[in-house]
Design a protein around this motif. Structure first.
Motif, short mmCIF file in Angstrom:
data_model
loop_
_atom_site.label_atom_id
_atom_site.label_comp_id
_atom_site.label_asym_id
_atom_site.label_seq_id
_atom_site.Cartn_x
_atom_site.Cartn_y
_atom_site.Cartn_z
N GLN A 155 26.76 -17.73 -20.72
CA GLN A 155 27.55 -16.62 -20.16
C GLN A 155 28.58 -17.14 -19.14
O GLN A 155 29.70 -16.63 -19.06
CB GLN A 155 26.59 -15.64 -19.51
CG GLN A 155 27.21 -14.31 -19.21
CD GLN A 155 26.29 -13.46 -18.33
OE1 GLN A 155 25.23 -13.91 -17.87
NE2 GLN A 155 26.69 -12.23 -18.11
N ARG A 156 28.19 -18.15 -18.38
CA ARG A 156 29.13 -18.72 -17.38
C ARG A 156 30.30 -19.41 -18.07
O ARG A 156 31.42 -19.40 -17.57
CB ARG A 156 28.40 -19.73 -16.49
CG ARG A 156 27.77 -19.14 -15.29
CD ARG A 156 27.20 -20.23 -14.41
NE ARG A 156 28.05 -20.57 -13.29
CZ ARG A 156 27.78 -21.58 -12.44
NH1 ARG A 156 26.70 -22.33 -12.63
NH2 ARG A 156 28.58 -21.84 -11.44
N ALA A 157 30.03 -20.04 -19.22
CA ALA A 157 31.12 -20.68 -19.98
C ALA A 157 32.08 -19.61 -20.49
O ALA A 157 33.30 -19.76 -20.42
CB ALA A 157 30.55 -21.49 -21.14
N ASN A 186 31.64 -34.73 -18.81
CA ASN A 186 30.46 -34.06 -18.26
C ASN A 186 30.72 -33.67 -16.82
O ASN A 186 30.81 -34.52 -15.93
CB ASN A 186 29.25 -35.00 -18.33
CG ASN A 186 28.00 -34.37 -17.72
OD1 ASN A 186 27.85 -33.14 -17.74
ND2 ASN A 186 27.13 -35.18 -17.16
N ALA A 187 30.85 -32.36 -16.59
CA ALA A 187 31.09 -31.85 -15.23
C ALA A 187 29.88 -31.05 -14.77
O ALA A 187 30.03 -30.08 -14.02
CB ALA A 187 32.35 -31.00 -15.20
N THR A 188 28.68 -31.43 -15.21
CA THR A 188 27.46 -30.76 -14.73
C THR A 188 26.83 -31.56 -13.60
O THR A 188 27.14 -32.74 -13.41
CB THR A 188 26.40 -30.59 -15.84
OG1 THR A 188 25.79 -31.87 -16.09
CG2 THR A 188 26.98 -30.02 -17.11
N ALA A 189 25.90 -30.91 -12.91
CA ALA A 189 25.16 -31.58 -11.85
C ALA A 189 23.83 -32.12 -12.37
O ALA A 189 22.99 -32.54 -11.58
CB ALA A 189 24.93 -30.60 -10.69
N ALA A 190 23.64 -32.13 -13.70
CA ALA A 190 22.35 -32.56 -14.28
C ALA A 190 21.97 -33.96 -13.80
O ALA A 190 20.81 -34.23 -13.49
CB ALA A 190 22.43 -32.52 -15.80
P1 NAP Z 1 27.83 -26.63 -9.28
O1 NAP Z 1 28.94 -25.74 -8.93
O2 NAP Z 1 26.52 -26.50 -8.61
O3 NAP Z 1 27.61 -26.46 -10.87
C1 NAP Z 1 26.58 -27.13 -11.51
C2 NAP Z 1 26.83 -27.18 -13.01
O4 NAP Z 1 25.88 -28.10 -13.58
C3 NAP Z 1 26.64 -25.87 -13.73
O5 NAP Z 1 27.50 -25.84 -14.85
C4 NAP Z 1 25.16 -25.95 -14.16
O6 NAP Z 1 24.85 -25.15 -15.29
C5 NAP Z 1 25.10 -27.40 -14.56
N1 NAP Z 1 23.76 -27.98 -14.56
C6 NAP Z 1 22.96 -28.24 -13.50
N2 NAP Z 1 21.81 -28.81 -13.90
C7 NAP Z 1 21.88 -28.92 -15.24
C8 NAP Z 1 21.02 -29.42 -16.25
N3 NAP Z 1 19.81 -29.95 -15.94
N4 NAP Z 1 21.42 -29.39 -17.53
C9 NAP Z 1 22.62 -28.86 -17.85
N5 NAP Z 1 23.49 -28.37 -16.96
C10 NAP Z 1 23.13 -28.39 -15.66
O7 NAP Z 1 28.25 -28.18 -9.12
P2 NAP Z 1 29.72 -28.79 -9.25
O8 NAP Z 1 30.44 -28.68 -7.96
O9 NAP Z 1 30.33 -28.20 -10.47
O10 NAP Z 1 29.43 -30.36 -9.47
C11 NAP Z 1 28.98 -30.84 -10.72
C12 NAP Z 1 28.87 -32.37 -10.68
O11 NAP Z 1 30.17 -32.95 -10.61
C13 NAP Z 1 28.10 -32.92 -9.47
O12 NAP Z 1 27.26 -33.97 -9.93
C14 NAP Z 1 29.18 -33.47 -8.57
O13 NAP Z 1 28.73 -34.55 -7.77
C15 NAP Z 1 30.20 -33.94 -9.61
N6 NAP Z 1 31.57 -34.02 -9.07
C16 NAP Z 1 32.15 -35.24 -8.97
C17 NAP Z 1 33.44 -35.34 -8.51
C18 NAP Z 1 34.10 -36.68 -8.42
O14 NAP Z 1 35.10 -36.81 -7.69
N7 NAP Z 1 33.62 -37.68 -9.15
C19 NAP Z 1 34.15 -34.20 -8.13
C20 NAP Z 1 33.53 -32.97 -8.26
C21 NAP Z 1 32.22 -32.88 -8.72
P3 NAP Z 1 24.30 -23.63 -15.10
O15 NAP Z 1 25.53 -22.78 -14.98
O16 NAP Z 1 23.55 -23.38 -16.34
O17 NAP Z 1 23.44 -23.61 -13.87
#
Ligand code: NAP
Length: 268
Positions: A155-157, A186-190
């Motif tokens: 739903q979030r997608a 992969n932009a998830t926090a998994a």
């Molecule tokens: P967020 O707003 O908390 O969103 C988390 C996302 O990850 C949601 O889509 C969530 O899905 C999904 N997720 C969490 N656990 C999961 C699992 N076990 N399996 C599948 N999906 C899962 O976090 P965010 O700010 O988007 O950050 C995401 C990641 O990107 C983090 O690891 C962060 O460190 C990284 N990041 C890195 C940079 C960089 O400069 N390299 C910049 C930004 C972010 P649901 O909607 O189903 O909960």
């Protein structure tokens, strides 16, 4: 001494203090950049405390990027339409200005450093949280042949695809993901919990370029999974982290650090 910080939860993994410390050295700036672990409902108080302490600004990371929007007196550079903020700049009068530098960081790393074009390629973006929200418009702007979006909570997608109002972006369930992609982001926090999104293996082939926004000293779980499926080209988000940090540093100081030097310094 200029005070800055990164606010998130978890925060222990963040390499932002090290990166901004190296940027500051390039210009002889004395910097105190701290990691702040913020409780679930504690973002407003943490930002107010930094303003009270006379900080120049802060970075905002998982899971607070959407919450940060409401704390801004002014939102700059298109961040309002993204709905997520990763950089706050505080004026001397205490006003808070919000920016998002994630898209710039990703694009600089992918296109300039890794020589990955997006145009006319079949692209899959995994995740619909703050990071995915921050980069999706930039990906659409590069005119991929296909841009599919998958998220654990479908739903979030759907919501994110609807928000972007681009016919080119389609939210897909696992069953709807058809064949291999040229570029998978992969932009998830998994990875922060050592896990991998539950995706079908048919999406990855030997020539699929797999990019993980997460980063770690060893290969991330997502990139290990991609490698086990034969993907030969893989990169984690450390380059993006350095490039989005450089864009934030420019907001605070009006100076552009040499990111190549920092990449080399941190790798050595
Ligand atoms: P967020 O707003 O908390 O969103 C988390 C996302 O990850 C949601 O889509 C969530 O899905 C999904 N997720 C969490 N656990 C999961 C699992 N076990 N399996 C599948 N999906 C899962 O976090 P965010 O700010 O988007 O950050 C995401 C990641 O990107 C983090 O690891 C962060 O460190 C990284 N990041 C890195 C940079 C960089 O400069 N390299 C910049 C930004 C972010 P649901 O909607 O189903 O909960």
């Amino acid at each position: 001494m200029i005070k800055l910080a990164v606010l998130g939860n978890p925060i222990g993994h963040s390499r932002s203090p090290e990166i901004h410390g190296l940027f500051a050295q390039q210009f002889g700036i004395a910097l105190d950049y701290q990691k702040v672990l913020v409780p679930e409902q504690g973002l407003a108080e943490a930002v107010a405390e930094l303003v009270r302490q006379g900080a120049r600004g802060c970075n905002i990371t998982v899971p607070f990027k959407a919450d940060a929007l409401a704390l801004c007196n002014e939102i700059k550079g298109g961040a309002a339409s993204l709905g997520v903020i990763n950089t706050l700049d505080f004026s001397p009068d205490g006003a808070v200005h919000g920016y998002n530098t994630d898209a710039q960081g990703l694009m600089t790393d992918l296109k300039d450093h890794l020589q990955q074009s997006i145009q006319d390629r079949k692209v899959l973006l995994i995740g619909a949280g703050g990071a995915a929200q921050g980069v999706v418009s930039a990906l659409i702007g590069e005119a991929p042949e296909t841009l599919h979006l998958w998220n654990r909570t479908h739903q979030r997608a759907e919501q994110l695809a609807g928000l972007s109002r681009s016919a080119g972006l389609q939210a897909k369930t696992s069953a709807q993901l058809d064949g291999q992609y040229d570029l998978i982001i992969n932009a998830t926090a998994a990875g922060l919990k050592g896990s991998v999104p539950d995706l079908p293996s048919r999406i990855i082939g030997p020539e699929s370029f797999c990019y993980d926004l997460s980063y770690s000293h060893t290969e991330t779980p997502f990139l290990q999974w991609a490698a086990s499926l034969g993907a030969r080209h893989r990169a984690d988000g450390f380059g993006m982290l350095i490039e989005q940090a450089a864009a934030a540093f420019h907001i605070w100081f009006g100076l552009s650090p040499d990111t190549q030097v920092v990449r080399a310094e941190i790798a050595s």
